[in-house]
Motif scaffolding. Structure first.
Motif, PDB file in Angstrom:
ATOM      1  N   UNK A 117      -3.169   9.418  -0.990  1.00 21.95           N
ATOM      2  CA  UNK A 117      -1.455   9.500  -1.482  1.00 21.95           C
ATOM      3  C   UNK A 117      -0.766   8.341  -1.220  1.00 21.95           C
ATOM      4  N   UNK A 118      -1.043   7.691  -0.016  1.00 24.58           N
ATOM      5  CA  UNK A 118      -0.415   6.435   0.090  1.00 24.58           C
ATOM      6  C   UNK A 118      -0.697   5.315  -0.636  1.00 24.58           C
ATOM      7  N   UNK A 119      -2.129   5.049  -1.147  1.00 24.06           N
ATOM      8  CA  UNK A 119      -2.347   4.225  -2.029  1.00 24.06           C
ATOM      9  C   UNK A 119      -1.742   4.302  -3.274  1.00 24.06           C
ATOM     10  N   UNK A 120      -1.581   5.704  -3.799  1.00 19.48           N
ATOM     11  CA  UNK A 120      -1.059   6.079  -4.905  1.00 19.48           C
ATOM     12  C   UNK A 120       0.322   5.531  -5.093  1.00 19.48           C
ATOM     13  N   UNK A 121       1.077   5.902  -3.979  1.00 24.64           N
ATOM     14  CA  UNK A 121       2.323   5.777  -3.973  1.00 24.64           C
ATOM     15  C   UNK A 121       2.743   4.227  -3.693  1.00 24.64           C
ATOM     16  N   UNK A 122       1.825   3.221  -3.216  1.00 23.99           N
ATOM     17  CA  UNK A 122       2.050   1.984  -3.242  1.00 23.99           C
ATOM     18  C   UNK A 122       1.458   1.259  -4.371  1.00 23.99           C
ATOM     19  N   UNK A 123       0.748   1.905  -5.295  1.00 19.47           N
ATOM     20  CA  UNK A 123       0.235   1.314  -6.363  1.00 19.47           C
ATOM     21  C   UNK A 123      -0.664   0.397  -6.291  1.00 19.47           C
ATOM     22  N   UNK A 124      -1.517   0.569  -5.017  1.00 20.51           N
ATOM     23  CA  UNK A 124      -2.489  -0.371  -4.533  1.00 20.51           C
ATOM     24  C   UNK A 124      -3.712  -0.235  -5.328  1.00 20.51           C
ATOM     25  N   UNK A 125      -4.356  -1.593  -5.671  1.00 22.96           N
ATOM     26  CA  UNK A 125      -5.923  -1.574  -5.958  1.00 22.96           C
ATOM     27  C   UNK A 125      -6.236  -3.045  -5.428  1.00 22.96           C
TER      28      UNK A 125
END
Length: 407
Positions: A21-29
């Motif tokens: 959820x954190x990575x999705x919120x930060x749009x992290x790849x």
């Protein structure tokens, strides 16, 4: 970087939902070319062998390994240079509220820092070691150019599964659609589980070959793998030959993307260093420190130490975490040694004397690990002393030998 900087993040349960959820919120790849390595044993040394091979070939190589011996900086490096305190603190400051909002664990935060740092750096390849397991591991958030599973055995059963097959399936979770995978020497059942998973993913599935002509030398081991004769690793760990072979096979699989020469492979193996793996810290007596902390690793260690002892008595000083298979580890080491002394060490998970109570009729216990190490060295000048049972314990023991001697 000191551990207190991350001490407020206390969640330790094994799940990836919050992190996702954190990575999705930060749009992290994670966008860099990378190799992903899982396995009950051998993943750390395989990662280091690969790192060393690619460094010898002149690539800019990032490395993420866990756990740290002392500081988080050790886990995150590029070309042998560890991430700085300032860089870590910058990430902690920038994302502090988000880390708390999503209740991230310490390892998830460390992984995010490592991947962010690598994303922002000029690297050719990243070598990423799983922390625990595979499918649900915090590192399993990217698409690797190669997935490696070094070994499978019963460990972390609460998190990964109650059977070897369930653990194999968990580790297979790092294999990605249409991309190559490689496994080490596995039992037939575990091999079938991972092979079936790889087939479902349409992965080009590879099995590491056998090594030959292994010979213990004064400096380590020489051996043959594939077309390479007289390869050398400079520490006397027999199981590390398998890890080196996996690294060679990985480099061959990826040779079109990341070309390496035979000289790169030879020098990469020769100059690789791995603390706390058959770490010889004294010679009169021969004192060996090893961070083996599960049954398979202890079995491999026993075989290696018996060879290097060459008939000399072996005295084991042993301490482990309370959640480890103590009975299995002691049984695995007991058959090669003259005696085992149990001890403890400063750690919230370390077994205490009371927690060894079932074994105190058979084995002696000394509270102060420093005292028993010093006494054994004085009492057994012609023998072999093996210090093992836990990475954390091995690290503390290593500090005794690394400390400067007073005048």
């Amino acid at each position: 970087m000191r551990e207190e900087s991350l001490s407020e993040y206390t969640r330790t349960d094994y799940q990836i939902d919050n992190f996702s959820q954190f990575l999705k919120a930060e749009n992290f790849k994670f966008t860099k070319k990378a190799i992903h390595i899982a396995g009950t044993n051998g993943k750390g040394s395989t990662a280091k062998f690969l790192y060393s091979i690619y460094r010898e070939a002149g690539y800019n190589v990032a490395l993420y390994m866990s756990p740290a011996r002392k500081d988080i900086n050790e886990m995150i490096s590029i070309n042998g240079t560890q991430i700085s305190d300032d860089q870590i603190n910058s990430y902690l400051s920038q994302y502090k509220s988000e880390f708390s909002k999503y209740d991230l664990s310490k390892f998830e935060i460390e992984t995010f820092i490592a991947f962010s740092y690598f994303n922002e750096s000029d690297i050719d390849i990243a070598i990423i070691e799983c922390g625990l397991g595979g499918a649900e591991d915090a590192t399993n958030i990217f698409t690797p150019i190669l997935s490696i599973i070094t070994s499978v055995s019963l460990e972390h059963t609460e998190q990964l599964g109650r059977t070897s097959s369930e653990i194999a399936l968990a580790k297979a979770g790092i294999i990605k659609e249409g991309l190559p995978s490689l496994v080490g020497n596995l039992d037939d059942e575990d091999l079938k589980v991972i092979n079936d998973y790889a087939n479902r993913k349409k992965s080009d599935f590879h099995i590491c070959g056998r090594y030959y002509h292994e010979e213990l030398t004064s400096d380590g081991y020489s051996f043959t793998y594939a077309s390479y004769n007289n390869l050398v690793i400079k520490f006397p760990s027999l199981s590390s030959i398998q890890d080196a072979s996996i690294a060679i096979e990985a480099a061959l699989i990826l040779n079109e993307q990341l070309p390496v020469s035979e000289a790169n492979i030879r020098d990469g193996l020769l100059y690789m260093e791995l603390p706390l793996r058959m770490d010889v810290v004294g010679h009169d007596p021969l004192v060996i420190i090893d961070g083996a902390h599960n049954v398979e690793a202890i079995k491999n260690l026993a075989t290696s130490v018996e060879k290097i002892a060459n008939g000399r008595p072996i005295h084991v000083i042993f301490a482990c975490f309370r959640d480890k298979n103590l009975e299995g580890m002691l049984s695995s080491i007991n058959y090669v040694c003259s005696d085992v002394t149990l001890t403890t060490f400063p750690h919230e998970r370390a077994r205490t004397e009371d927690e060894y109570f079932l074994y105190l009729e058979e084995y002696s216990f000394v509270e102060d690990y420093k005292e028993i190490i010093q006494n054994k060295i004085l009492e057994c000048p012609d023998d072999v002393i093996l210090i093992t049972g836990s990475l954390a314990f091995a690290s503390l023991a290593k500090d005794l030998f690394d400390a400067p001697k007073s005048a």
